[in-house]
Design a protein around this motif. Structure first.
Motif, PDB file in Angstrom:
ATOM      1  N   TYR B  48       8.888  36.859  -6.516  1.00  0.00           N
ATOM      2  CA  TYR B  48       9.306  35.810  -7.456  1.00  0.00           C
ATOM      3  C   TYR B  48      10.813  35.852  -7.710  1.00  0.00           C
ATOM      4  O   TYR B  48      11.465  34.828  -7.818  1.00  0.00           O
ATOM      5  CB  TYR B  48       8.591  35.979  -8.799  1.00  0.00           C
ATOM      6  CG  TYR B  48       7.212  35.367  -8.856  1.00  0.00           C
ATOM      7  CD1 TYR B  48       7.019  34.037  -8.515  1.00  0.00           C
ATOM      8  CD2 TYR B  48       6.108  36.100  -9.297  1.00  0.00           C
ATOM      9  CE1 TYR B  48       5.757  33.458  -8.585  1.00  0.00           C
ATOM     10  CE2 TYR B  48       4.847  35.535  -9.371  1.00  0.00           C
ATOM     11  CZ  TYR B  48       4.673  34.211  -9.017  1.00  0.00           C
ATOM     12  OH  TYR B  48       3.442  33.649  -9.098  1.00  0.00           O
ATOM     13  N   ALA B  51      12.686  34.369  -4.937  1.00  0.00           N
ATOM     14  CA  ALA B  51      12.541  32.903  -4.879  1.00  0.00           C
ATOM     15  C   ALA B  51      13.215  32.224  -6.066  1.00  0.00           C
ATOM     16  O   ALA B  51      13.379  31.006  -6.065  1.00  0.00           O
ATOM     17  CB  ALA B  51      11.061  32.535  -4.822  1.00  0.00           C
ATOM     18  N   GLY B  52      13.568  33.005  -7.106  1.00  0.00           N
ATOM     19  CA  GLY B  52      14.335  32.411  -8.208  1.00  0.00           C
ATOM     20  C   GLY B  52      13.522  31.973  -9.408  1.00  0.00           C
ATOM     21  O   GLY B  52      13.909  31.042 -10.115  1.00  0.00           O
ATOM     22  N   HIS B  53      12.397  32.624  -9.684  1.00  0.00           N
ATOM     23  CA  HIS B  53      11.631  32.281 -10.891  1.00  0.00           C
ATOM     24  C   HIS B  53      12.454  32.635 -12.135  1.00  0.00           C
ATOM     25  O   HIS B  53      12.937  33.758 -12.268  1.00  0.00           O
ATOM     26  CB  HIS B  53      10.316  33.052 -10.885  1.00  0.00           C
ATOM     27  CG  HIS B  53       9.321  32.504 -11.863  1.00  0.00           C
ATOM     28  ND1 HIS B  53       9.574  32.445 -13.215  1.00  0.00           N
ATOM     29  CD2 HIS B  53       8.081  31.972 -11.681  1.00  0.00           C
ATOM     30  CE1 HIS B  53       8.525  31.912 -13.827  1.00  0.00           C
ATOM     31  NE2 HIS B  53       7.610  31.607 -12.923  1.00  0.00           N
ATOM     32  N   LYS B  55      11.718  33.338 -15.091  1.00  0.00           N
ATOM     33  CA  LYS B  55      11.193  34.342 -16.005  1.00  0.00           C
ATOM     34  C   LYS B  55      11.645  35.763 -15.637  1.00  0.00           C
ATOM     35  O   LYS B  55      11.574  36.676 -16.456  1.00  0.00           O
ATOM     36  CB  LYS B  55       9.667  34.284 -15.943  1.00  0.00           C
ATOM     37  CG  LYS B  55       8.977  34.574 -17.242  1.00  0.00           C
ATOM     38  CD  LYS B  55       7.538  34.147 -17.091  1.00  0.00           C
ATOM     39  CE  LYS B  55       6.668  34.452 -18.252  1.00  0.00           C
ATOM     40  NZ  LYS B  55       5.297  33.940 -17.972  1.00  0.00           N
ATOM     41  N   ALA B  75      15.893  27.996  -8.005  1.00  0.00           N
ATOM     42  CA  ALA B  75      14.849  28.115  -6.989  1.00  0.00           C
ATOM     43  C   ALA B  75      14.972  27.023  -5.931  1.00  0.00           C
ATOM     44  O   ALA B  75      14.778  27.281  -4.734  1.00  0.00           O
ATOM     45  CB  ALA B  75      13.478  28.034  -7.652  1.00  0.00           C
ATOM     46  N   ASP B  76      15.315  25.812  -6.364  1.00  0.00           N
ATOM     47  CA  ASP B  76      15.387  24.696  -5.417  1.00  0.00           C
ATOM     48  C   ASP B  76      16.509  24.904  -4.403  1.00  0.00           C
ATOM     49  O   ASP B  76      16.343  24.661  -3.223  1.00  0.00           O
ATOM     50  CB  ASP B  76      15.540  23.365  -6.154  1.00  0.00           C
ATOM     51  CG  ASP B  76      16.681  23.360  -7.166  1.00  0.00           C
ATOM     52  OD1 ASP B  76      17.039  24.434  -7.684  1.00  0.00           O
ATOM     53  OD2 ASP B  76      17.218  22.269  -7.438  1.00  0.00           O
ATOM     54  N   ALA B  79      15.602  27.457  -1.833  1.00  0.00           N
ATOM     55  CA  ALA B  79      14.699  26.906  -0.819  1.00  0.00           C
ATOM     56  C   ALA B  79      15.492  26.092   0.194  1.00  0.00           C
ATOM     57  O   ALA B  79      15.225  26.141   1.400  1.00  0.00           O
ATOM     58  CB  ALA B  79      13.632  26.039  -1.477  1.00  0.00           C
ATOM     59  N   ARG B  80      16.482  25.367  -0.319  1.00  0.00           N
ATOM     60  CA  ARG B  80      17.278  24.547   0.603  1.00  0.00           C
ATOM     61  C   ARG B  80      18.173  25.408   1.495  1.00  0.00           C
ATOM     62  O   ARG B  80      18.585  24.983   2.558  1.00  0.00           O
ATOM     63  CB  ARG B  80      18.086  23.510  -0.186  1.00  0.00           C
ATOM     64  CG  ARG B  80      17.181  22.498  -0.892  1.00  0.00           C
ATOM     65  CD  ARG B  80      17.935  21.289  -1.390  1.00  0.00           C
ATOM     66  NE  ARG B  80      18.862  21.603  -2.458  1.00  0.00           N
ATOM     67  CZ  ARG B  80      18.591  21.472  -3.759  1.00  0.00           C
ATOM     68  NH1 ARG B  80      17.407  21.030  -4.156  1.00  0.00           N
ATOM     69  NH2 ARG B  80      19.491  21.774  -4.655  1.00  0.00           N
ATOM     70  N   PHE B  84      11.705  30.969   1.604  1.00  0.00           N
ATOM     71  CA  PHE B  84      10.386  30.401   1.326  1.00  0.00           C
ATOM     72  C   PHE B  84       9.469  31.472   0.757  1.00  0.00           C
ATOM     73  O   PHE B  84       9.438  32.595   1.245  1.00  0.00           O
ATOM     74  CB  PHE B  84       9.758  29.835   2.604  1.00  0.00           C
ATOM     75  CG  PHE B  84       8.401  29.234   2.382  1.00  0.00           C
ATOM     76  CD1 PHE B  84       8.282  27.913   1.977  1.00  0.00           C
ATOM     77  CD2 PHE B  84       7.244  29.994   2.544  1.00  0.00           C
ATOM     78  CE1 PHE B  84       7.028  27.351   1.744  1.00  0.00           C
ATOM     79  CE2 PHE B  84       5.987  29.438   2.310  1.00  0.00           C
ATOM     80  CZ  PHE B  84       5.886  28.114   1.913  1.00  0.00           C
ATOM     81  N   LEU B  85       8.734  31.091  -0.276  1.00  0.00           N
ATOM     82  CA  LEU B  85       7.742  32.005  -0.843  1.00  0.00           C
ATOM     83  C   LEU B  85       6.346  31.408  -0.697  1.00  0.00           C
ATOM     84  O   LEU B  85       6.079  30.320  -1.196  1.00  0.00           O
ATOM     85  CB  LEU B  85       8.037  32.260  -2.331  1.00  0.00           C
ATOM     86  CG  LEU B  85       6.943  32.988  -3.130  1.00  0.00           C
ATOM     87  CD1 LEU B  85       6.699  34.398  -2.582  1.00  0.00           C
ATOM     88  CD2 LEU B  85       7.306  33.074  -4.619  1.00  0.00           C
ATOM     89  N   PHE B  87       2.958  31.779  -2.157  1.00  0.00           N
ATOM     90  CA  PHE B  87       2.509  32.384  -3.413  1.00  0.00           C
ATOM     91  C   PHE B  87       1.223  33.177  -3.265  1.00  0.00           C
ATOM     92  O   PHE B  87       0.325  32.788  -2.515  1.00  0.00           O
ATOM     93  CB  PHE B  87       2.276  31.289  -4.465  1.00  0.00           C
ATOM     94  CG  PHE B  87       3.530  30.704  -5.048  1.00  0.00           C
ATOM     95  CD1 PHE B  87       4.423  30.001  -4.248  1.00  0.00           C
ATOM     96  CD2 PHE B  87       3.817  30.837  -6.408  1.00  0.00           C
ATOM     97  CE1 PHE B  87       5.573  29.452  -4.786  1.00  0.00           C
ATOM     98  CE2 PHE B  87       4.965  30.293  -6.946  1.00  0.00           C
ATOM     99  CZ  PHE B  87       5.850  29.600  -6.141  1.00  0.00           C
TER     100      PHE B  87
END
Ligand SMILES: Nc1ncnc2c1ncn2[C@@H]1O[C@H](COP(=O)(O)OP(=O)(O)OP(=O)(O)O)[C@@H](O)[C@H]1O
Ligand SMILES: [Mg+2]
Lengths: 467, 266
Positions: B48, B51-53, B55, B75-76, B79-80, B84-85, B87
């Motif tokens: 997480y 991926a940049g969560h 929390k 997170a966006d 991804a760009r 990729f995560l 889940f």
């Protein structure tokens, strides 16, 4: 204006009781007997309609303001024009239209001619031609689809038989107001057994009358007939009139089916206080699909009275309240006969301090055995400044019934946002997707072009750029 | 030269509690790293965080993708950039049509990677429908999924195995540089495990670096890791070659516990 219409207008004047050239109606604010008489006179109405208006005015004056629902204390009845000729209405110029509205037209890609019209500065909408072509088709089937003023002149017997019978002026203060000063709206009659395949769209024939503040719509579906009526449009309707108060009455006779779809996006200065009611007889089906996005205040609870056994009612309602908006919407179903079925689904969204409420009535009369009703309302709150409330009223006088009621309130989920964003979609676009997903069960019931526009509109609303 | 994800001395707090206590890791495109470790050791927390969560609060250390600081990105944006995560527990999003969503996501990621700022934006252009359809269909058939599947709402009512497959489908379409697969194997039946593994292998080659989080050796029979790491109590305590998997299978984590400290609570 087509020459055909110019001809029609001339004729109308020619055979009017008064010579309009000697008379100039002076638009003025406020409401009294004289204004009501002038409205009726301008329209060259028969005496029964004039009397109906005058009786309604008395009701309006006598009736108290509703003390529930949205705050109406800022509404000043003395400061409103109750009747404007189309020419007065078009006195505005394009320059006066707020930039927010112009930008939204841009973003929605509304054609030039239509923009002017929607902003209240243009005369006629160009799709008039399409309407005329369709109209010929309908006429072959015996379907009547005209504005209500025309109906009073051309179909007086039908109008007289049903007008004001479903929603009498005494029903509530705003129904009384509309009954006194109504103008425009649609009149539809579908003969026995006739099924109209394509939706009848007020969108095709929007004109100043139709978009009036106090339009009055009457739909009669004769036995075994079928019709879908669509009104409104997703583009914001700019109106300098601060009060919109329509009345819609629908009669669905034995075995008939009527669907009434509304997409309403008034500019955020408007009080939108609408009374909509249908009666459904034996095995008839009435469906209201009601999407409310604009306005400062909306109070609207489409109702179905199921008066014949086996009648069905379905109400789908969407409300999206943004900054400074209070949308009080929902539905009413009255089970007045055995084995009747109803469903109410409400989806409301609140954002930027907006407030949306579900208010619903479910009533089952004694003797209405074997009824089924299912009410579901879901609210989505997008930030901590916004609010959502639920006011379900249930009155059940019969034991043999099956009732379901479910309500949910959710905040836009952090996990959902993160999931979508982790696929490269921005936070705003992700939130828009979630909101569109939330109302999807209703949007998929809309005609295609409305569904597409609705999604685009949500997108704009999410950016906070809608006027 | 291939891309490289570097995790250096990463410390992460979740709700005020330190879960990752100095993780070091380096994953290159073309490599497969398996990450194993007992329940609660912090594997998903690492996933997480990468991926940049929002929390997961990074208190120290760095995460770089080809020298760029991922920790400064949402997170966006990550991804760009090609992260990729998949889940461990994919989130259901009712009402959001999977095919439409995928087309949007693919458009945003591709546009960013080809510096097409116009389409990377909200409401920007989408890749042409026909092009997308073609790609979608080939990815679906690679993963032996029905084409009807993408007409459903995203993860809504999907079975456990369907969710996992759908994650790999998304990976196939987004073509990341580095993919973190968090227990993609759990919940898959034997046939599905093979299909999904073959899918991952087909995609990996030289263009994909994989961080494969798993509890079981089984998937490692299909996806051959170059390295295996053991995460224990918030740290990578052992790293080795593929042979480490069979050691774990045989001996469990007890020897790690004795060597590296107290068992993690819970
Ligand atoms: N969002 C959260 N809120 C509270 N605690 C969390 C959260 N995420 C992780 N934790 C805690 O952090 C610790 C590590 O959890 P994590 O999910 O990373 O473990 P894991 O190694 O993936 O375990 P598993 O093998 O069971 O999937 C656990 O004690 C867990 O309870
Ligand atoms: Mg985990």
């Amino acid at each position: 204006m087509s020459t055909q219409m110019v001809e029609a207008t001339k004729k109308e004047y020619q055979y009017g009781f008064h010579d309009p050239e000697k008379y100039t109606f002076k638009a003025r604010k406020g409401l009294d007997k004289e204004i009501v008489e002038e409205i009726s006179w301008m329209k060259s109405e028969p005496a029964w309609m004039r009397d109906f208006r005058l009786r309604s005015l008395e009701q309006f004056v006598a009736k108290p303001m509703p003390t529930w629902g949205a705050d109406l204390s800022e509404l000043q009845f003395d400061n409103i024009y109750y009747y404007l000729k189309a020419t007065d209405r078009q006195g505005k110029t394009w320059e006066e239209v707020p930039d927010t509205i112009k930008n939204t037209f841009d973003r929605l890609g509304i054609p030039e001619a239509e923009r002017k019209f929607l902003a209240g500065v243009g005369a006629q909408y160009e799709s008039e031609v399409i309407y005329h072509n369709l109209k010929e088709e309908w006429e072959k089937l015996g379907v009547v689809f005209v504005d209500t003023d025309t109906a009073v002149r051309e179909y007086p017997d039908l109008v007289k038989e049903y007008f004001g019978t479903i929603i009498p002026p005494s029903d509530n203060k705003f129904a009384a107001l509309n009954s006194a000063v109504w103008s425009g709206g649609s009149f539809i009659y579908v003969p026995k057994g006739v099924k109209v395949d394509i939706p009848l769209q007020a969108y095709f024939r929007i004109n100043a009358q139709n978009m009036g503040q106090f339009e009055r719509t009457l739909i009669i579906c004769d036995e075994g007939s079928q019709v879908h009526y669509v009104e409104g449009c997703t583009a914001p309707i700019y109106s300098s009139d601060s009060l919109h108060s329509a009345v819609v009455e629908i009669i669905v006779k034995k075995g008939a089916r009527c669907r009434y779809t509304t997409i309403q996006n008034w500019s955020v200065n408007v009080y939108n206080l609408v009374t909509k009611r249908a009666v459904a007889y034996e095995d008839a089906t009435m469906e209201w699909i009601d999407g409310n996005l604009g306005s400062k205040v909306t109070m609207k609870y489409p109702a179905v009275y199921m008066l014949g056994k086996g009648a069905k009612a379905e109400i789908l309602s969407i409300a999206f309240a943004g900054h400074g908006q209070n949308l009080d919407a929902g539905g009413k179903v009255v089970h007045g006969a055995p084995h009747t079925t109803s469903t109410i689904t409400s989806k409301s969204i609140s954002k930027d301090g907006g407030r949306s409420s579900y208010r619903g009535l479910l009533k089952v009369a004694k003797g209405a055995v074997g009824c089924k009703s299912n009410v579901r309302c879901d609210a989505l709150i997008l930030d901590e400044h916004s609010r959502s409330d639920t006011y379900p009223y249930i009155e059940i006088d019969e034991n043999d019934v099956a009732i379901g009621h479910e309500a949910s309130v959710s905040k836009i989920g952090e996990e959902q946002l993160f999931y979508l964003m982790s696929r490269g979609v921005s936070e705003n676009e992700a939130a828009t997707m979630i909101v569109n997903g939330f109302i999807e069960p209703l949007v998929k019931e809309l005609p295609m072009e409305y569904a597409v526009e609705m999604n685009r509109l949500i997108q704009l609303q999410m950016e906070g750029s809608v006027g | 030269m291939g891309s490289e994800l570097v995790v250096r001395d990463l410390h992460v707090n979740v709700e005020g509690k330190e879960i990752l206590k100095g993780v070091n890791l380096q994953v290159r495109q073309g490599e497969v790293h398996a990450l194993m470790g007992p329940n609660g050791s912090g594997k998903s927390t690492l996933a997480y965080t990468l991926a940049g969560h929002p929390k997961y609060e990074v208190t120290d250390g760095e995460v770089l993708l080809d020298g760029e600081n991922l920790l400064e990105m949402g997170a966006d944006e990550r991804a760009r950039k090609g992260i990729f995560l998949a889940f461990q527990y994919p989130t259901a999003i009712p009402g959001v049509n999977m095919a439409n969503f995928l087309r949007t996501a693919v458009s945003r990621v591709r546009a960013a990677q080809s510096d097409n700022a116009g389409s990377a934006r909200d409401g920007g252009e989408l890749i042409p429908m026909r092009e997308f359809r073609k790609e979608l269909n080939s990815s679906l058939s690679m993963l032996k999924m029905e084409s009807d599947f993408v007409r459903r709402y995203l993860n809504d009512g999907f079975s456990g195995g369907e969710k996992k497959r759908a994650e790999i489908l998304q990976m196939a379409l987004l073509r990341p540089k580095i993919a973190i697969l968090d227990e993609t194997d759990s919940g898959l039946d034997i046939d599905a495990l093979r299909v999904v593994s073959e899918g991952v292998n087909a995609l990996s080659g030289t263009n994909l670096g994989v961080l494969l989080i798993t509890h079981y050796q089984r998937i490692l029979n299909y996806i051959k890791p170059n390295f295996i790491h053991i995460l224990f109590n918030g740290r990578v305590v052992v790293s080795g070659g593929p042979e480490l998997a069979s050691v774990l299978e045989e001996k469990g984590y007890d020897w790690v516990r004795t060597e590296f400290g107290e068992p993690v609570a819970g």
